[in-house]
Design a protein around this motif. Structure first.
Motif, PDB file in Angstrom:
ATOM      1  N   GLY A 196     -20.344  -5.954  26.251  1.00  0.00           N
ATOM      2  CA  GLY A 196     -20.581  -5.632  24.844  1.00  0.00           C
ATOM      3  C   GLY A 196     -21.221  -6.764  24.064  1.00  0.00           C
ATOM      4  O   GLY A 196     -21.994  -6.532  23.127  1.00  0.00           O
ATOM      5  N   THR A 197     -20.887  -7.993  24.435  1.00  0.00           N
ATOM      6  CA  THR A 197     -21.477  -9.146  23.751  1.00  0.00           C
ATOM      7  C   THR A 197     -22.981  -9.181  24.010  1.00  0.00           C
ATOM      8  O   THR A 197     -23.786  -9.376  23.089  1.00  0.00           O
ATOM      9  CB  THR A 197     -20.824 -10.455  24.247  1.00  0.00           C
ATOM     10  N   SER A 227     -19.059  -1.738  24.181  1.00  0.00           N
ATOM     11  CA  SER A 227     -18.428  -2.509  25.253  1.00  0.00           C
ATOM     12  C   SER A 227     -17.649  -1.536  26.117  1.00  0.00           C
ATOM     13  O   SER A 227     -17.012  -0.613  25.596  1.00  0.00           O
ATOM     14  CB  SER A 227     -17.463  -3.532  24.653  1.00  0.00           C
ATOM     15  N   LYS A 252     -11.059  -1.055  26.404  1.00  0.00           N
ATOM     16  CA  LYS A 252     -11.695  -0.300  25.309  1.00  0.00           C
ATOM     17  C   LYS A 252     -11.471   1.200  25.528  1.00  0.00           C
ATOM     18  O   LYS A 252     -11.041   1.621  26.596  1.00  0.00           O
ATOM     19  CB  LYS A 252     -13.192  -0.625  25.247  1.00  0.00           C
TER      20      LYS A 252
HETATM   21  C1  LIG Z   1     -14.760  -6.139  22.729  1.00  0.00           C
HETATM   22  C2  LIG Z   1     -15.632  -6.414  21.568  1.00  0.00           C
HETATM   23  C3  LIG Z   1     -16.903  -6.984  21.711  1.00  0.00           C
HETATM   24  C4  LIG Z   1     -17.401  -7.588  22.992  1.00  0.00           C
HETATM   25  O1  LIG Z   1     -17.405  -6.797  24.098  1.00  0.00           O
HETATM   26  P1  LIG Z   1     -17.344  -7.456  25.561  1.00  0.00           P
HETATM   27  O2  LIG Z   1     -17.654  -6.315  26.452  1.00  0.00           O
HETATM   28  O3  LIG Z   1     -15.970  -7.994  25.762  1.00  0.00           O
HETATM   29  O4  LIG Z   1     -18.381  -8.523  25.632  1.00  0.00           O
HETATM   30  C5  LIG Z   1     -17.708  -7.084  20.584  1.00  0.00           C
HETATM   31  N1  LIG Z   1     -17.281  -6.683  19.378  1.00  0.00           N
HETATM   32  C6  LIG Z   1     -16.044  -6.171  19.189  1.00  0.00           C
HETATM   33  C7  LIG Z   1     -15.644  -5.728  17.819  1.00  0.00           C
HETATM   34  C8  LIG Z   1     -15.173  -6.023  20.274  1.00  0.00           C
HETATM   35  O5  LIG Z   1     -13.954  -5.514  20.067  1.00  0.00           O
END
Ligand SMILES: *Cc1c(COP(=O)(O)O)cnc(C)c1O
Length: 370
Positions: free
Chosen positions: A60-61, A181, A186
């Motif tokens: 997600g990042t 993400s 999640k």
């Molecule tokens: C989990 C999350 C991310 C990042 O996702 P990853 O897959 O862990 O890199 C970004 N923004 C929010 C609000 C999140 O909860």
């Protein structure tokens, strides 16, 4: 009784034959990176959300980083985002060379306060990242109006809000780009890291796809430098199986939230989450605001309840940003809320017995008779 914040084991037990078969197929076909498992998931995810393009990425990042890059955000630019979020949101901005500009949050949905955001707009402001915190979409009609007025790109951080709705639109498909993400915990989680960028714009989708794959246009033809951030075949196969259950899981989360709120409303020390009109909350987290939060958290943990805090420190006040000199007075709502929030266990398979036990523990802490 022991109840974790999130229980991923039950979900696997219920789906193990489907998941095992899907993973076995990927392995048998050596479709480890890209290939049919990934493109099938991308197509079904885009269709599910009601948009045209989804690009699977590493996490997600990276989804946020790649969306920003595809939108042309870079050094010298400023990007608005809320003070109450996971650090990934601001990290992605900084990674592009742009500056994260934090706005305070609202008292009702804990999403970005657009009045504060507007007051921080400068000629360098190029984009805004609303974060659909805990699973409730931010006020996207107001976000879109602000973006239109100032010519900002809208990148939705939908990491906590798979399948949430604002009116009849799905979160992540309202702005220019939506970032997801698939971290295991999640609402739609893989069995490792994963993410996606969705968009209705074919050109932006193509840019994200290229950037995520070394800037590659053809096999060894690179039109620019990119990064290596791809969704792998095993994760895509798991996600394709799980996507079929997402509606049912979102509904179960919602029901669990109602059961909690029904039982907690009599307690004056506790404020239950509000679902604002016209929004569908998918309760990635069930976050209460409570008095004597840290003591309650300790009490719950002593009694086997895996409660958590999201987030104990507003993002701009983290040590990572200490050089910027932000003060808690700069973000009064986020700073207050950070001391009062408490997330109770939330996952689709939570039982009424578990909810009753958790609520009883909260009641016991505040001295309500059982
Ligand atoms: C989990 C999350 C991310 C990042 O996702 P990853 O897959 O862990 O890199 C970004 N923004 C929010 C609000 C999140 O909860």
């Amino acid at each position: 009784m022991h109840i974790p914040l999130v229980d991923l084991r039950i979900q696997y037990e219920n789906l193990h034959s489907e998941i095992d078969r899907a993973m076995q197929d990927v392995i048998s076909n050596s479709a480890f990176i890209g290939g049919p498992p990934v493109s099938q998931f991308e197509e079904s995810f885009a269709a599910y959300l009601g948009t045209t393009h989804a690009v699977g990425v590493g996490n997600g990042t990276d989804a946020l980083y790649l969306a920003l890059k595809a939108a042309g955000i870079g050094p010298g630019d400023e990007v608005l985002l809320p003070a109450m979020t996971f650090i990934a949101t601001s990290e992605a901005v900084s990674l592009t060379g742009a500056h994260p500009v934090f706005a305070d949050i609202r008292n009702d949905d804990y999403c970005i306060d657009l009045e504060d955001a507007e007051s921080k707009i400068t000629p360098s402001t190029k984009a805004i990242i609303p974060v659909h915190l805990y699973g409730q979409p931010a006020d996207m009609s107001a976000v879109m109006a602000l973006a239109k007025q100032y010519g900002l790109t809208v990148i939705e951080d939908t990491a906590q809000a798979h399948a949430a709705k604002f009116g009849d639109q799905t979160a992540g498909t309202i702005g220019d780009l939506g970032c997801f993400s698939f971290y295991p915990g999640k609402n739609l989680g893989a069995y490792g890291d994963g993410g996606a960028v969705v968009t209705g714009d074919a050109e932006l989708a193509m840019k994200v796809r290229r950037l995520a794959n070394h800037g590659r246009s053809a096999k060894y033809d690179h039109s620019m430098e990119g990064v290596n951030s791809r969704l792998d075949g095993l994760q895509a196969a798991v996600l394709s199986v799980k996507l079929r259950y997402l509606d049912a899981w979102s509904a179960a989360r919602y029901d669990n939230a109602l059961e909690y709120s029904k039982r907690l409303t009599g307690m004056s020390e506790v404020t239950t989450p509000r679902v604002l009109k016209g929004r569908t909350h998918v309760f990635h987290l069930y976050a209460l605001r409570v008095q004597r939060r840290d003591e309650l958290l300790a009490h719950l943990r002593e009694h086997g309840v895996g409660a958590g805090i999201h987030y104990p420190i507003p993002c701009p006040l983290l040590e990572a940003y200490s050089d910027k000199g932000y003060r808690s007075e700069d973000f009064p709502v986020a700073s207050q809320v950070a001391g009062e929030l408490l997330s109770l266990p939330m996952f689709p398979e939570l039982t009424i017995d578990q909810i009753e036990y958790i609520v009883a523990q909260v009641g016991e802490f505040y001295g309500y008779p059982a």
